[in-house]
Design a protein around this motif. Structure first.
Motif, mmCIF file in Angstrom:
data_model
loop_
_atom_site.group_PDB
_atom_site.id
_atom_site.type_symbol
_atom_site.label_atom_id
_atom_site.label_comp_id
_atom_site.label_asym_id
_atom_site.label_seq_id
_atom_site.Cartn_x
_atom_site.Cartn_y
_atom_site.Cartn_z
ATOM 1 N N LYS A 159 0.836 -1.197 0.000
ATOM 2 C CA LYS A 159 0.000 0.000 0.000
ATOM 3 C C LYS A 159 0.874 1.252 0.000
ATOM 4 O O LYS A 159 0.619 2.202 -0.752
ATOM 5 C CB LYS A 159 -0.897 -0.033 1.235
ATOM 6 C CG LYS A 159 -1.806 1.168 1.335
ATOM 7 C CD LYS A 159 -2.643 1.095 2.586
ATOM 8 C CE LYS A 159 -3.474 2.372 2.719
ATOM 9 N NZ LYS A 159 -4.237 2.385 3.970
ATOM 10 N N GLU A 173 2.076 4.872 -13.155
ATOM 11 C CA GLU A 173 0.942 4.253 -13.828
ATOM 12 C C GLU A 173 1.434 3.473 -15.041
ATOM 13 O O GLU A 173 2.477 3.825 -15.604
ATOM 14 C CB GLU A 173 -0.058 5.334 -14.276
ATOM 15 C CG GLU A 173 -0.779 6.028 -13.139
ATOM 16 C CD GLU A 173 -1.783 5.131 -12.426
ATOM 17 O OE1 GLU A 173 -1.853 3.911 -12.717
ATOM 18 O OE2 GLU A 173 -2.474 5.639 -11.536
ATOM 19 N N TRP A 223 -5.121 -5.893 -2.814
ATOM 20 C CA TRP A 223 -3.990 -6.118 -1.941
ATOM 21 C C TRP A 223 -4.173 -5.488 -0.576
ATOM 22 O O TRP A 223 -3.563 -5.896 0.384
ATOM 23 C CB TRP A 223 -2.697 -5.652 -2.599
ATOM 24 C CG TRP A 223 -2.766 -4.291 -3.247
ATOM 25 C CD1 TRP A 223 -3.065 -4.026 -4.524
ATOM 26 C CD2 TRP A 223 -2.556 -3.034 -2.615
ATOM 27 N NE1 TRP A 223 -3.048 -2.683 -4.763
ATOM 28 C CE2 TRP A 223 -2.738 -2.041 -3.602
ATOM 29 C CE3 TRP A 223 -2.226 -2.628 -1.314
ATOM 30 C CZ2 TRP A 223 -2.611 -0.692 -3.330
ATOM 31 C CZ3 TRP A 223 -2.088 -1.285 -1.057
ATOM 32 C CH2 TRP A 223 -2.287 -0.324 -2.052
ATOM 33 N N GLU A 224 -5.075 -4.541 -0.484
ATOM 34 C CA GLU A 224 -5.317 -3.955 0.840
ATOM 35 C C GLU A 224 -6.137 -4.869 1.720
ATOM 36 O O GLU A 224 -6.026 -4.847 2.929
ATOM 37 C CB GLU A 224 -6.075 -2.633 0.688
ATOM 38 C CG GLU A 224 -5.180 -1.439 0.475
ATOM 39 C CD GLU A 224 -5.986 -0.171 0.546
ATOM 40 O OE1 GLU A 224 -5.774 0.582 1.518
ATOM 41 O OE2 GLU A 224 -6.827 0.054 -0.352
ATOM 42 N N ALA A 274 3.130 1.313 -3.306
ATOM 43 C CA ALA A 274 2.378 1.544 -4.549
ATOM 44 C C ALA A 274 2.102 3.018 -4.775
ATOM 45 O O ALA A 274 1.961 3.463 -5.920
ATOM 46 C CB ALA A 274 1.078 0.752 -4.536
ATOM 47 N N GLU A 275 2.037 3.783 -3.713
ATOM 48 C CA GLU A 275 1.809 5.219 -3.856
ATOM 49 C C GLU A 275 2.926 5.870 -4.666
ATOM 50 O O GLU A 275 2.748 6.927 -5.257
ATOM 51 C CB GLU A 275 1.718 5.876 -2.477
ATOM 52 C CG GLU A 275 0.489 5.468 -1.673
ATOM 53 C CD GLU A 275 -0.813 5.805 -2.398
ATOM 54 O OE1 GLU A 275 -0.859 6.841 -3.089
ATOM 55 O OE2 GLU A 275 -1.766 4.991 -2.304
ATOM 56 N N TYR A 305 -2.454 -2.421 -9.528
ATOM 57 C CA TYR A 305 -2.294 -3.175 -8.300
ATOM 58 C C TYR A 305 -3.174 -2.651 -7.173
ATOM 59 O O TYR A 305 -3.568 -3.406 -6.296
ATOM 60 C CB TYR A 305 -0.828 -3.215 -7.893
ATOM 61 C CG TYR A 305 -0.053 -4.161 -8.779
ATOM 62 C CD1 TYR A 305 -0.429 -5.501 -8.837
ATOM 63 C CD2 TYR A 305 0.988 -3.730 -9.574
ATOM 64 C CE1 TYR A 305 0.239 -6.381 -9.673
ATOM 65 C CE2 TYR A 305 1.660 -4.600 -10.404
ATOM 66 C CZ TYR A 305 1.286 -5.924 -10.450
ATOM 67 O OH TYR A 305 1.938 -6.791 -11.273
ATOM 68 N N LYS A 306 -3.522 -1.380 -7.235
ATOM 69 C CA LYS A 306 -4.441 -0.869 -6.220
ATOM 70 C C LYS A 306 -5.786 -1.574 -6.343
ATOM 71 O O LYS A 306 -6.500 -1.762 -5.368
ATOM 72 C CB LYS A 306 -4.611 0.643 -6.390
ATOM 73 C CG LYS A 306 -5.275 1.291 -5.203
ATOM 74 C CD LYS A 306 -5.267 2.799 -5.312
ATOM 75 C CE LYS A 306 -5.963 3.393 -4.094
ATOM 76 N NZ LYS A 306 -6.162 4.835 -4.231
ATOM 77 N N ASN A 307 -6.151 -1.967 -7.572
ATOM 78 C CA ASN A 307 -7.422 -2.649 -7.806
ATOM 79 C C ASN A 307 -7.383 -4.139 -7.510
ATOM 80 O O ASN A 307 -8.380 -4.823 -7.658
ATOM 81 C CB ASN A 307 -7.847 -2.469 -9.275
ATOM 82 C CG ASN A 307 -8.286 -1.060 -9.562
ATOM 83 O OD1 ASN A 307 -8.540 -0.286 -8.636
ATOM 84 N ND2 ASN A 307 -8.368 -0.711 -10.835
ATOM 85 N N HIS A 355 0.317 1.573 -10.665
ATOM 86 C CA HIS A 355 -0.286 2.087 -9.441
ATOM 87 C C HIS A 355 -1.760 1.678 -9.363
ATOM 88 O O HIS A 355 -2.203 1.065 -8.401
ATOM 89 C CB HIS A 355 -0.141 3.614 -9.399
ATOM 90 C CG HIS A 355 -0.894 4.255 -8.274
ATOM 91 N ND1 HIS A 355 -0.406 4.304 -6.993
ATOM 92 C CD2 HIS A 355 -2.123 4.838 -8.234
ATOM 93 C CE1 HIS A 355 -1.286 4.919 -6.215
ATOM 94 N NE2 HIS A 355 -2.345 5.245 -6.951
ATOM 95 N N THR A 356 -2.508 1.958 -10.431
ATOM 96 C CA THR A 356 -3.935 1.636 -10.435
ATOM 97 C C THR A 356 -4.166 0.132 -10.553
ATOM 98 O O THR A 356 -5.021 -0.439 -9.883
ATOM 99 C CB THR A 356 -4.626 2.352 -11.608
ATOM 100 O OG1 THR A 356 -4.437 3.753 -11.430
ATOM 101 C CG2 THR A 356 -6.100 2.016 -11.665
#
Lengths: 126, 362
Positions: free
Chosen positions: B21, B29, B40-41, B24-25, B35-37, B32-33
């Motif tokens: 988390k 791109e 993983w959180e 990834a910030e 893996y954010k989707n 970023h998007t």
């Protein structure tokens, strides 16, 4: 005995060694006359696969396998059946019947051979 | 002795507990998007590790695109009630349960008893808590085929259990391939028990199995399952399993159907040139292979209908068995079969259920 007019002369039997093949014209077909273990066979010299010269291929015994039981290795041995293999791609046929050794729906035409007074003839079947 | 406190000490193996988390910030791109989707959180450290640096070439949920519950591996243990819920969802009356976890056995190369232990435990668990013939829930008994004796033990255990209707070989990674005489005793026993052998392709080791270096799941998932089944079909057919055990029902699962005509055509082509290398066969391999049964999933609905029709004709609609692969992300609904225009109603019924009821004697 076939009618003499059906017979196509190939040559003296004494000039054939085992494995020798002589190509003759029988009507519109090329036919190979082959001697294997003293016997004469005649088979069309045209492989049904790609038209290759079957009769110029090797004559060997057919390799066959027998299931000897669960977990046992398949027993592979040469049978008594003579086969001839097209030298182009290896399609193989029983010398006597012309039947493909892997699929009996495929067959090369065969002819009767007559040996008369030391001379080998192919019976054209006409 | 030195005084450590006075010396320079180097620890060469320290693990910083970094967070995807946080990292990834700082990623560019589209990563970023992407893996954010990919949940993983939400999924805890282990799952996040897998989806961020997946051990296969892809995320089953396609980075958040496939949102259906359980399309990925659930965090909670399976609940037996979900089987009947899933059957209701798909409107299925009878299901044959295949172990999800055993699909990874192809990657096990250790010479120990973990696969045997798992399969024996699985058999008992499923009998005790999940399988229920009254509800149409049956099972396929996984074979730890690397250990023939253990496989025979399992067959003996399930022989009189109505809930088990076949044996399951996970094909990925089988070495030697499954036509080898090593496995003969299992086939012999299955034939004797009238127990179909189901070859189920597996996902383990797909990346290594096909071509190291593929980058995405679309590549490995297209070929991995396929290649796994194809390699076993060739082995089983050429080594003469159907000749050795002519009453054994052979089923191949989970590779669709369009590969079969191509494979058998190529195999026949080889066979006509080299029949002495398959000396137990009386005729072309295709004649044996089209006597096998094939699960339809994932049916290639993207294919032209005339191609599917050709494939169905070549295999035989009496040899096709509907399979959903539920709840995996690429499951097939019964409508996929029911809506095929080239089938008549009898053929639809046969593929959707009739053939399977006959093969598995349910």
């Amino acid at each position: 005995m076939s009618d003499a007019e059906n017979l196509v002369e190939v040559g003296p039997a004494s000039e054939f060694e085992d494995g020798d093949a002589e190509i003759v014209q029988v009507g519109r077909a090329e036919v190979g006359v082959i001697r294997a273990e003293g016997e004469f066979y005649a088979i069309r010299n045209q492989c049904p696969h790609d038209g290759g010269p079957v009769c110029k291929g090797n004559v060997q015994k057919e390799l066959v396998g027998e299931f000897k039981g669960t977990g046992k290795r398949v027993d592979q041995q040469y049978s008594d059946t003579d086969i001839i293999s097209c030298p182009w791609h290896g399609w193989s046929f029983e010398l006597e019947t012309g039947i493909h050794i892997g699929d009996d729906r495929i067959r090369v035409p065969t002819y009767d051979v007559v040996v008369d007074d030391g001379i080998v003839y192919v019976d054209s079947g006409d | 002795m030195i005084d450590a406190e006075a010396e320079t000490v180097v620890d060469c193996d320290w693990h910083y507990q970094d967070s995807f988390k946080e990292v990834a910030e700082y990623m560019p791109e589209p990563w970023h998007t992407k893996y954010k989707n990919s949940f993983w959180e939400d999924s805890g450290v282990t799952q996040a590790l897998s989806s961020f640096f997946p051990t296969s070439t892809g995320d089953r949920q396609n980075y958040g695109k496939v949102l259906r519950e359980h399309s990925n591996y659930p965090e909670e243990p399976e609940d037996p009630e979900r089987v009947t819920e899933g059957m209701d969802f798909l409107d299925i009356d009878v299901s044959l349960q295949i172990s999800h976890l055993i699909l990874a056995m192809g990657g096990v190369t250790a010479d120990d008893e973990r696969v045997q232990a798992f399969t024996k435990g699985y058999i008992e668990y499923m009998l005790e808590e999940v399988l229920d013939p009254d509800e149409g829930v049956y099972g396929l008994a996984p074979m730890p085929y690397g250990d023939v004796e253990a496989s025979l033990d399992i067959l003996e255990r399930v022989e009189d259990e109505e809930a088990y209707v076949g044996a399951c070989f996970v094909t990925a990674g089988a070495s030697p391939p499954l036509g080898n005489r090593k496995y003969d005793p299992i086939y012999e026993r299955c034939e004797e028990m009238d127990f179909p052998v189901v070859y189920h392709t597996g996902g383990s080791g797909l990346d290594e199995y096909v071509r190291a270096g593929y980058q995405e799941m679309i590549e490995t998932h297209t070929l991995g399952f396929l290649e796994s089944n194809m390699s076993q079909i060739v082995s089983v057919a050429c080594q003469g399993v159907p000749e050795k055990y002519p009453d054994l029902d052979i089923v191949f699962m989970e590779s669709g159907v369009t590969y079969i005509p191509g494979l058998v055509s190529r195999l026949d082509e080889e066979y006509l040139k080299r029949p002495e290398e398959a000396p137990l066969l009386d005729t072309r391999p295709s004649e044996y292979i089209t006597d096998f049964y094939f699960g339809t999933q994932p049916l290639e609905v993207s294919a032209r209908n005339d191609l599917l029709e050709l494939c169905f004709d070549m295999i035989g609609t009496d040899r096709l068995l509907y399979a959903s692969d539920y709840p995996h992300w690429d499951f097939d609904s019964p409508s996929i079969i029911n809506e095929l225009p080239m089938l008549d109603d009898d053929e639809r019924r046969a593929i959707l259920g009739g053939n399977a009821l006959e093969v598995f004697e349910i």
